[in-house]
Design a protein around this motif. Structure first.
Motif, PDB file in Angstrom:
ATOM      1  N   GLN A 210       0.814  -1.212   0.000  1.00  0.00           N
ATOM      2  CA  GLN A 210       0.000   0.000   0.000  1.00  0.00           C
ATOM      3  C   GLN A 210       0.854   1.272   0.000  1.00  0.00           C
ATOM      4  OE1 GLN A 210      -2.031   0.615   3.904  1.00  0.00           O
ATOM      5  NE2 GLN A 210      -0.889  -1.216   4.507  1.00  0.00           N
ATOM      6  N   LYS A 213       3.112   2.308  -4.306  1.00  0.00           N
ATOM      7  CA  LYS A 213       2.597   3.110  -5.399  1.00  0.00           C
ATOM      8  C   LYS A 213       2.285   4.533  -4.940  1.00  0.00           C
ATOM      9  CE  LYS A 213       0.592  -0.858  -7.766  1.00  0.00           C
ATOM     10  NZ  LYS A 213      -0.631  -1.458  -8.317  1.00  0.00           N
ATOM     11  N   GLN A 214       2.021   5.396  -5.914  1.00  0.00           N
ATOM     12  CA  GLN A 214       1.665   6.765  -5.585  1.00  0.00           C
ATOM     13  C   GLN A 214       0.342   6.796  -4.840  1.00  0.00           C
ATOM     14  OE1 GLN A 214       3.411   9.608  -6.130  1.00  0.00           O
ATOM     15  NE2 GLN A 214       5.086   8.278  -6.772  1.00  0.00           N
ATOM     16  N   VAL A 216      -3.413   7.890  -3.723  1.00  0.00           N
ATOM     17  CA  VAL A 216      -4.522   8.363  -4.541  1.00  0.00           C
ATOM     18  C   VAL A 216      -4.752   9.841  -4.270  1.00  0.00           C
ATOM     19  CG1 VAL A 216      -5.649   6.134  -4.617  1.00  0.00           C
ATOM     20  CG2 VAL A 216      -6.151   7.678  -2.738  1.00  0.00           C
ATOM     21  N   HIS A 221      -9.335   9.890  -1.995  1.00  0.00           N
ATOM     22  CA  HIS A 221      -8.997   9.316  -0.704  1.00  0.00           C
ATOM     23  C   HIS A 221     -10.080   9.612   0.315  1.00  0.00           C
ATOM     24  CE1 HIS A 221      -6.999   9.030   3.221  1.00  0.00           C
ATOM     25  NE2 HIS A 221      -6.317   8.052   2.650  1.00  0.00           N
ATOM     26  N   ARG A 257     -10.658  -0.301  -8.757  1.00  0.00           N
ATOM     27  CA  ARG A 257      -9.365   0.232  -9.171  1.00  0.00           C
ATOM     28  C   ARG A 257      -8.795   1.187  -8.127  1.00  0.00           C
ATOM     29  NH1 ARG A 257     -10.915   2.286 -13.438  1.00  0.00           N
ATOM     30  NH2 ARG A 257     -10.923   4.515 -12.963  1.00  0.00           N
ATOM     31  N   HIS A 258      -9.628   2.108  -7.632  1.00  0.00           N
ATOM     32  CA  HIS A 258      -9.158   3.091  -6.658  1.00  0.00           C
ATOM     33  C   HIS A 258      -8.857   2.435  -5.308  1.00  0.00           C
ATOM     34  CE1 HIS A 258      -9.724   6.343  -9.390  1.00  0.00           C
ATOM     35  NE2 HIS A 258     -11.052   6.256  -9.419  1.00  0.00           N
ATOM     36  N   LYS A 260      -7.768  -0.621  -4.822  1.00  0.00           N
ATOM     37  CA  LYS A 260      -6.487  -1.326  -4.960  1.00  0.00           C
ATOM     38  C   LYS A 260      -5.318  -0.334  -4.927  1.00  0.00           C
ATOM     39  CE  LYS A 260      -3.842  -4.932  -5.840  1.00  0.00           C
ATOM     40  NZ  LYS A 260      -3.997  -5.770  -7.036  1.00  0.00           N
ATOM     41  N   ALA A 261      -5.483   0.815  -5.575  1.00  0.00           N
ATOM     42  CA  ALA A 261      -4.418   1.823  -5.576  1.00  0.00           C
ATOM     43  C   ALA A 261      -4.181   2.379  -4.178  1.00  0.00           C
ATOM     44  CB  ALA A 261      -4.771   2.953  -6.541  1.00  0.00           C
ATOM     45  N   GLY A 264      -3.484  -1.378  -1.799  1.00  0.00           N
ATOM     46  CA  GLY A 264      -2.615  -2.436  -2.280  1.00  0.00           C
ATOM     47  C   GLY A 264      -3.284  -3.792  -2.344  1.00  0.00           C
TER      48      GLY A 264
END
Length: 334
Positions: A210, A213-214, A216, A221, A257-258, A260-261, A264
């Motif tokens: 988590q 990656k960049q 959100v 968020h 998608r969001h 998971k971003a 993680g």
């Protein structure tokens, strides 16, 4: 045989941190904040904290501070818990006398703990061979390559296999592991109080993925934060993806998608982790049956709980409860 961590001759359990030239200051500060800060609210039960080093001369930390260790490596012979707060570099050699002192401490029954790259010191000592371990995600490939006998898990915040050797991921994950130690030694209530004083959650869900990656964007968020908080509050309830997506004001595909971003992992996997963590807390703090705990956590049946508990923690719920109570009684005899 495990050490009685409560006390020898009435003394508080001793936590010793290894310090060295080029010490990772942040990781060391995490350790001192949890174990070295006086906590009179716990009376005479709380830890003693000391430092040890291979050299008694003043040492310069990574950020230029100077530190003089309280003792030499012989202090490890008295330690109940030994903590290695990071290491100067993944390819920096570990002195033979450090390796020997750690092996002797472990053979005597001391608990060995590494934070971030400190896992390379335990690995160099051979103590992680045949075991699962973690380290900062940036160093995971190097640890796996240098020590192929170790099963490296780069996605978790810390690893505790119940063998008195524990490893944590990078930097702040050391706080997660330190709180885990407090939870094991003093129970969840005390760990929660320490976390509150640190202004951090007593237990974080998820793993290192988590943080890789960049993050959100803020407007996403905020919506997800509300959904995740709701998911945590309603662990015992069925939570279909369609309902969660509506709560986030997103389509199901966008929500997946969001999510998971941001975390993680998937919503379903996040829920399983959260439910297993809640089950762990109930096993520690209540006499509830495994069936009742499964229902209270939203896992439905004892069979389902046992499956996920063993898959994620490598132990059955009943064994976990027995081990927790045994450790609690051993460290804090009435």
């Amino acid at each position: 045989m495990p050490i009685n961590r409560q006390a020898r001759g009435g003394q508080k359990p001793l936590v010793v941190a290894l310090v060295y030239e080029g010490l990772c200051s942040f990781e060391f500060a995490c350790v001192t904040e949890v174990f070295g800060l006086p906590r009179p609210e716990y009376g005479e039960r709380w830890y003693r904290f000391e430092t040890c080093a291979a050299s008694r001369k003043p040492l310069r930390t990574r950020y230029g501070l100077r530190i003089v260790a309280d003792a030499g490596l012989d202090r490890l012979a008295k330690a109940d818990t030994v903590i290695i707060p990071g290491w100067k570099a993944v390819d920096a050699p570990v002195a033979p006398r450090i390796r020997d002192a750690l092996r002797q401490a472990h053979a005597r029954g001391a608990r060995l703990v590494s934070i971030c790259s400190g896992s390379f010191v335990l690995a160099a000592s051979g103590l992680l061979d045949g075991h699962r371990a973690t380290t900062h995600w940036r160093y995971a490939d190097a640890l796996r390559s240098m020590y192929p006998c170790i099963t490296v898990d780069p996605d978790v915040l810390y690893v505790d296999e119940g063998n008195n050797i524990m490893t944590s991921a990078g930097s702040a994950a050391g706080l997660d592991l330190c709180l885990h130690l407090v939870r094991r030694d003093f129970g969840p209530d005390v760990a929660n109080q320490v976390a509150r004083r640190l202004v951090i959650p007593p237990h974080r869900d998820g793993g290192q993925a988590q943080f890789v990656k960049q993050p959100v964007p803020k407007h996403e968020h905020g919506a997800l934060a509300k959904v995740i908080a709701s998911m945590q509050r309603r662990l015992s309830e069925h939570q279909p993806i369609a309902e969660l997506a509506i709560m986030a004001a997103m389509s199901e595909r966008s929500f997946m998608r969001h999510f998971k971003a941001a975390t993680g992992t998937t919503p379903a996997d996040w829920l399983v982790s959260a439910r297993v963590n809640r089950a762990r807390e109930l096993l520690e703090s209540t006499p509830m049956s495994v069936d009742a705990i499964a229902g209270a956590c939203g896992l439905g049946s004892a069979t389902t709980l046992r499956h996920h508990f063993r898959r994620r923690l490598g132990i059955s719920p009943v064994t976990y409860r027995a081990r927790f109570r045994q450790e609690s009684n051993t460290r804090h005899p009435r």
